[in-house]
Structures are given as C-alpha cells and as structure tokens.
Scaffold this motif. Sequence first.
Motif, PDB file in Angstrom:
ATOM      1  N   ARG A 103      -8.028   3.743  -0.970  1.00  0.00           N
ATOM      2  CA  ARG A 103      -9.271   4.311  -1.477  1.00  0.00           C
ATOM      3  C   ARG A 103      -9.435   5.761  -1.031  1.00  0.00           C
ATOM      4  O   ARG A 103      -9.832   6.627  -1.811  1.00  0.00           O
ATOM      5  CB  ARG A 103     -10.453   3.467  -1.018  1.00  0.00           C
ATOM      6  N   GLU A 104      -9.133   6.023   0.249  1.00  0.00           N
ATOM      7  CA  GLU A 104      -9.261   7.393   0.754  1.00  0.00           C
ATOM      8  C   GLU A 104      -8.297   8.340   0.035  1.00  0.00           C
ATOM      9  O   GLU A 104      -8.655   9.475  -0.300  1.00  0.00           O
ATOM     10  CB  GLU A 104      -9.003   7.408   2.256  1.00  0.00           C
ATOM     11  N   GLU A 142     -10.197   3.205  -7.197  1.00  0.00           N
ATOM     12  CA  GLU A 142     -10.939   3.555  -5.978  1.00  0.00           C
ATOM     13  C   GLU A 142     -11.943   2.481  -5.588  1.00  0.00           C
ATOM     14  O   GLU A 142     -12.154   2.212  -4.390  1.00  0.00           O
ATOM     15  CB  GLU A 142     -11.648   4.888  -6.215  1.00  0.00           C
ATOM     16  N   PRO A 167      -7.987  -1.088  -0.856  1.00  0.00           N
ATOM     17  CA  PRO A 167      -8.090  -1.050   0.612  1.00  0.00           C
ATOM     18  C   PRO A 167      -8.431   0.357   1.097  1.00  0.00           C
ATOM     19  O   PRO A 167      -8.323   1.327   0.346  1.00  0.00           O
ATOM     20  CB  PRO A 167      -6.688  -1.477   1.070  1.00  0.00           C
ATOM     21  N   ASP A 168      -8.808   0.458   2.361  1.00  0.00           N
ATOM     22  CA  ASP A 168      -9.312   1.734   2.886  1.00  0.00           C
ATOM     23  C   ASP A 168      -8.343   2.893   2.686  1.00  0.00           C
ATOM     24  O   ASP A 168      -8.717   3.967   2.214  1.00  0.00           O
ATOM     25  CB  ASP A 168      -9.645   1.585   4.375  1.00  0.00           C
ATOM     26  N   ALA A 169      -7.095   2.693   3.070  1.00  0.00           N
ATOM     27  CA  ALA A 169      -6.127   3.791   2.990  1.00  0.00           C
ATOM     28  C   ALA A 169      -5.918   4.237   1.541  1.00  0.00           C
ATOM     29  O   ALA A 169      -5.881   5.434   1.243  1.00  0.00           O
ATOM     30  CB  ALA A 169      -4.800   3.360   3.607  1.00  0.00           C
ATOM     31  N   ASP A 198       0.817  -1.218   0.000  1.00  0.00           N
ATOM     32  CA  ASP A 198       0.000   0.000   0.000  1.00  0.00           C
ATOM     33  C   ASP A 198       0.847   1.264   0.000  1.00  0.00           C
ATOM     34  O   ASP A 198       0.451   2.288  -0.562  1.00  0.00           O
ATOM     35  CB  ASP A 198      -0.930   0.003   1.214  1.00  0.00           C
ATOM     36  N   THR A 255      -9.684   8.942  -3.431  1.00  0.00           N
ATOM     37  CA  THR A 255     -10.835   9.842  -3.380  1.00  0.00           C
ATOM     38  C   THR A 255     -10.404  11.294  -3.205  1.00  0.00           C
ATOM     39  O   THR A 255     -10.912  12.201  -3.863  1.00  0.00           O
ATOM     40  CB  THR A 255     -11.771   9.430  -2.233  1.00  0.00           C
ATOM     41  N   ASN A 297     -12.073  -0.871  -5.725  1.00  0.00           N
ATOM     42  CA  ASN A 297     -11.691  -2.136  -5.095  1.00  0.00           C
ATOM     43  C   ASN A 297     -10.433  -2.033  -4.246  1.00  0.00           C
ATOM     44  O   ASN A 297      -9.826  -3.061  -3.911  1.00  0.00           O
ATOM     45  CB  ASN A 297     -11.470  -3.208  -6.175  1.00  0.00           C
TER      46      ASN A 297
END
Length: 538
Positions: A223-224, A215, A219-221, A189, A227, A217
């Motif tokens: 994706r954020e 964005e 992971p959270d970090a 990541d 975004t 699919n």
Amino acid sequence: MNLFRAIGLTLLVLLATLSSSGASEADLRGIIAKFATAKGFSETGAVVHELAATGDPAVERPLAALADGNLYIRKADSLVFVGKETGDGVELLDPLSGEKSADAAKDDITKIKVNNTLRRVIRDALGTLTLGAKDPAVRIAAADTMFKTPDAANIEPLDTAIANETLASVKALLEQARAASVLVSDRPDADKLAAIALIGARGDRDAVSLLTSVEANAPDAVREAATAAIRNINSTLAFWDAGQNIWYGISLGSVLLLAAIGLAITFGVMGVINMAHGEMVMLGAYTTFVVQQVIRTSFPGLFDWSLVIALPLAFLVAALVGLAIERGVIRFLYGRPLETLLATWGVSLILQQAVRSIFGPTNQEVGNPSWMSGSFNVGQLAITWNRLWILVFALSVFAVLLYVMKRTPWGLQMRAVTANRRMAASMGIRTPWVDALTFALGSGIAGIAGVALSQIDNVSPNLGRGYIIDSFMVVVFGGVGNLWGTLVGAFSLGIVNKFLEPYAGAVLGKIVVLVLIILFIQKRPRGLFALKGRAVEA
C-alpha cells in the motif's frame, strides 16, 4: 473457477509453444466439431482452450461468434456453424472461412449456450491468441486490454509472449500488462513491489487507476509503495496537464487567428467595424459543405482532396461577397462608424437568413479527410490531427499575408493608406480601390478560415456569430491593423482562456478575459503593437 482458467490457459500456451506451424484445417474442424458433443459450460470451455492452443488466427471467428451467442449446431448432422439471424431463419456461415453454407429454420438448429464465466474464458483465450499475432498493432492492443483488465490467469501467457517478443516497444507493454496481473494475483509482496515500480514508470492515468484499486486492500508495504507511486505519477501528470492546457490554448489561438486576421486588415486599413465578418467565415464553411456534397455524389475518390479544392473556392466566394458589400454599402458610410456598424449588422442578418433559406436551419455534415482524422500522443499530450493541421494552416496564412503586406506593391499601398490616407491619395494611390480590394481580401481570408473551422465546429447559419466578438477582442488587444499583434493576441487569449476554464467555466472565463482586456486597454489604448503614422496617431 480461476484455478480452472489458469490451468487451461497454461495448457493453451504450452501447446501453442510446441506447435510451430499451427494445426491444419482438418484438425481445426475436428476441434470445432467437439462443441456439438460438449456437455455443460466446463466442457465447452475445454474446447475453447483447445482451439486457442492451436495458435491459428482462423479460430478467432468461431470463438468471437461463441462469445456473442452466434455459434449454432445443426440438428440434422451435428455440424457447427456461425449463425446470422435473417427474419424467420438463420443464415449459416462456415466457422473458419466465413462463407455462406446454407439457410436453416430456427427449429432445425441449436444455439450453443454461454454464461459470463465462459465469456471470460473466451475473452482470455482470444487475448492469448492475439499475443502471438504477426501484426504488432494486434499485440499492442492485446497488451493494452490485459493491462486495463488484469487477471492472474494472464501471467503465464504473458510470460511466454514476453519471451518470444522481438520488438522492444511491444515487449515493454507486455511487461506492464504482466505487472498489472501480478498486482491482482496472490504472488509474494516482493513481486508486487516490483510490479508497482514498473507500473509507476508508465506514469499515465490508467496506471493511477490500477494502483488506486490495489491501494485499498493491499498489505502495508504494498500500500505504501502504491501510494508513493500514485503521488509521483500525479505530480508528473500535473506537468503534462499544464502542457495539455497550453496545447489547447495554442489550438484555440490558431482558430482565433484565422477568424481575426481578415478583420485586422479591414479594421486597420479602413477603420470599418464589420459586424458581417463572421458571416464571411460561415460562407467559407458552407462552400466546403457544397464541395463535399458534389464530391460525394460524383467523385467519391477525391474526398481526401475536398478541403484543398474548397480553399480557393471559399476564398473567391467570400471575397466576392465582401467586395459587393463594400461597393454596395460601406463606401457610402466612411467616417460614420455607428452607421457602418448597424449596416453591416443588418447585412449579417440578411446573409444568415439567406443561408437558412437555401440550406435549412440545422447543422450540415462536413466530413474529415483521412489525413485530418485520428490523434496521436506525445508523452501524455493527446494531439488530434485536425487541430494540428489547422495550426499549420493558420501560420501559413499568416506568413503569406505578411509577405503580401511587406513585399508587394499592393501591400505597400495598403500600408500607405493606413498611415495617412490623404497623403496616399495625393501620391496617386486610388484609395477607394485599395479599400475595396482590402475588404475583399479580409473577407476572403475569413472564407478560408471557414474551411478550417468546418472541421472542428458545427456548420450552421450561426457559425460566424460565435467568433465575431472573440475576433474583435483579438484585434483590439493586439493592436488595430497590426498582423504581429493579431498573432500574439490570438495565442495569448487562447492560452489564458484554457487556463481559466477549469476554474471559472467557459462563460465566466470569457467574461474574465474581457475584463482583463478592458483593463489593459485603459493602460495601452492602442493595444500591444500600436501602428505608427500621422493619420493613425491623429
């Protein structure tokens, strides 16, 4: 299969790095000959990697032919050729030089089969090959392709290309392509977050498209971060979109200025509502068409000079027609605006039908010279050369006309007739000839406007009809007979139109502009810049 491609491409790059001068022609032909003994797509792919690993640009021809299904094996001697089908047979070309070797019947050769996976391998191999090309434009194109079609297998070749790149601008594009490939890989990541930061700095729509696909699919970090990067890019793009609308408005304004500036003179000096003004524009466009046809058939080497040659001819043709209209029709109708309007409308119909009879009702082809073709970017603004040159041309025509009006004896007489016709006549100015030459000048300017408009619009008998209403709106809004008012009015209406079109549509946008002009005229009946003079104010 991705692992197979990654290993192959890594091997390709390592071999290319070790090879300083590329393989000899004999070595290349020996590798190409292996296509004849390769069994299955995997072995064919291995030969593809071996060819690309030589780093020799000559292998692009056989690889491209293989991807297109045009690589053949001759059964008699197992030699490999690039094939070009010709009716019942196949023309065989040398895979390296491209020179014709022989002709063969389809039964005497075997086509090397490819599938989608092998085509991707070939595409990656070609992309890797072009990353080391001597021409920077080729390397830029390869980096752009890899950015738009990211693949984890591209990371290693791009690392090598980045290390060897000497041009900072190309290196930045290669790094962005590598970042795109990192985002679709299984890298940690932390690497993906760094890649997002690099792509976010790129700030264009391709970057938004790539980050949007990641964005969904991620992971959270990741994706954020994606975004946030998309949000920042969109806010920047909104600024550039406003700038793009302003440029489109300026571009439209330059077209309106060219179409209206001649009308501003005739309407201001003579008070004539000339409904045939659009047909003067049409005559200029058809003059350009005739000039280009003569050049194409007799002097093809002069095509880039066709517009320069057409400009004085278009001015002369439109001016002579305008002079004939003024001497033959309009001079008998001064002081009768309704009859003048109807008469010039009838003249416009006659001119349209004459052009239909001579050239036909369909659109005619008018080509762009090389110096008016293509486009370039300023930030996120896309600017086409033809629109830019038309803007420069429109401002040049305005400057020349302004000089004529302000600094020449004829311009002084025109302004005198505009201010007070009777007083000008009593001072010895031949007002009928001022009217005739003014009408010819306005018509001639409309003719050279047609030369410019032929580069961005269809050349047809209806060309002028699309600009006559807009021209009158520009003249009335800016102030009848005032050149500065025409300039400001043209660019103002052009920009307002382009900002309204995304929300109201092209037709409704024009209606809104018309309503706004009507409301404006209620407050300022003489327009933005009203002329001064006893006759004008009477």
